[in-house]
Enzyme design. Structure first.
Site, PDB file in Angstrom:
ATOM      1  N   CYS A  70      38.849  44.073  40.438  1.00 50.26           N
ATOM      2  CA  CYS A  70      39.600  43.034  39.724  1.00 50.26           C
ATOM      3  C   CYS A  70      41.105  43.231  39.879  1.00 50.26           C
ATOM      4  CB  CYS A  70      39.211  43.045  38.248  1.00 50.26           C
ATOM      5  SG  CYS A  70      39.657  41.532  37.369  1.00 50.26           S
ATOM      6  N   ASP A 108      34.413  45.794  27.636  1.00 48.82           N
ATOM      7  CA  ASP A 108      35.711  46.308  28.055  1.00 48.82           C
ATOM      8  C   ASP A 108      36.510  46.695  26.823  1.00 48.82           C
ATOM      9  OD1 ASP A 108      37.879  46.973  29.637  1.00 48.82           O
ATOM     10  OD2 ASP A 108      38.353  44.927  30.258  1.00 48.82           O
TER      11      ASP A 108
END
Length: 213
Positions: A7, A128
């Site tokens: 990412c 996360d």
């Protein structure tokens, strides 16, 4: 086999390195409230996404204020998946999924009740850690045992993010047994710039662990 998402990509050379390393998905950050060198404008994200080869999944990572903004960003970028980091109501998340026709990856903390709220309206959950704005990409690891409890409780795939590196991802995979892992800061030499050797090492560590007896 555990899937790997890289990412926070901002350059063609980093996209190419992630693809060559064997990443299954690539994330592009657009329209987030935090000040980060990983953020792209929609047009630049669209350019990078257009250059990703077939069979590699592209992911729009965003924090829109409402479902309409998420839909507009998806149309502007052409990503395969919309990854939402915010507190949109589950009905809004479902609307993004329905209107765009894209798969939706909803970011959650390690809270089981939150995960159970979003699981019915998302194609997958991403566990996360968050900063004060609610954004991910902090480089801090969430509670892996809590993530495992979510994985066991919900019926959608779980992706684990937060503080992962080539040195820690194998332990994370063993503990959580996620569908996939997501890395950003753990493979950077500075924010928004990937270390290509670190990308290769991370993908190797994650996938090697996945196939080991």
């Amino acid at each position: 086999m555990t899937r790997v998402k890289v990412c926070g990509l901002t350059r063609e050379t980093d996209v190419d390195a992630a693809v060559e390393a064997g990443a299954d998905a690539l994330g592009f950050v657009v329209d987030v409230p935090k000040d980060t060198a990983r953020e792209l404008d929609p047009a630049r994200a669209s350019e990078l996404i257009a250059g990703v080869p077939p069979l590699v999944t592209t992911v729009l990572v965003t924090m829109p204020d409402d479902a309409e903004r998420a839909v507009a960003l998806h149309a502007a970028t052409g990503a395969d998946v919309v990854q939402l980091h915010n507190d949109l109501h589950p009905e809004a998340v479902a609307s993004v999924r329905e209107v765009t026709g894209a798969r939706v990856l909803k970011a959650v903390s390690g809270d089981l009740a939150e995960a159970e709220r979003y699981a019915p309206v998302a194609d997958a959950l991403l566990v996360d850690s968050r900063d004060a704005t609610g954004a991910g990409g902090t480089g801090e690891a969430p509670d892996w045992e809590a993530a495992r409890a979510i994985r066991d409780a919900v019926d959608v795939p779980l992706v684990l993010a937060g503080g992962l590196t080539a040195d820690t991802v194998a332990d994370a995979v063993r503990t959580v047994e996620p569908f996939g892992v997501d890395v950003s800061s753990g493979v950077e030499h500075r924010e928004g710039r990937k270390d290509h050797d670190a990308v290769r090492a991370f993908v190797d560590a994650a996938t090697r662990q996945a196939v080991s007896p």
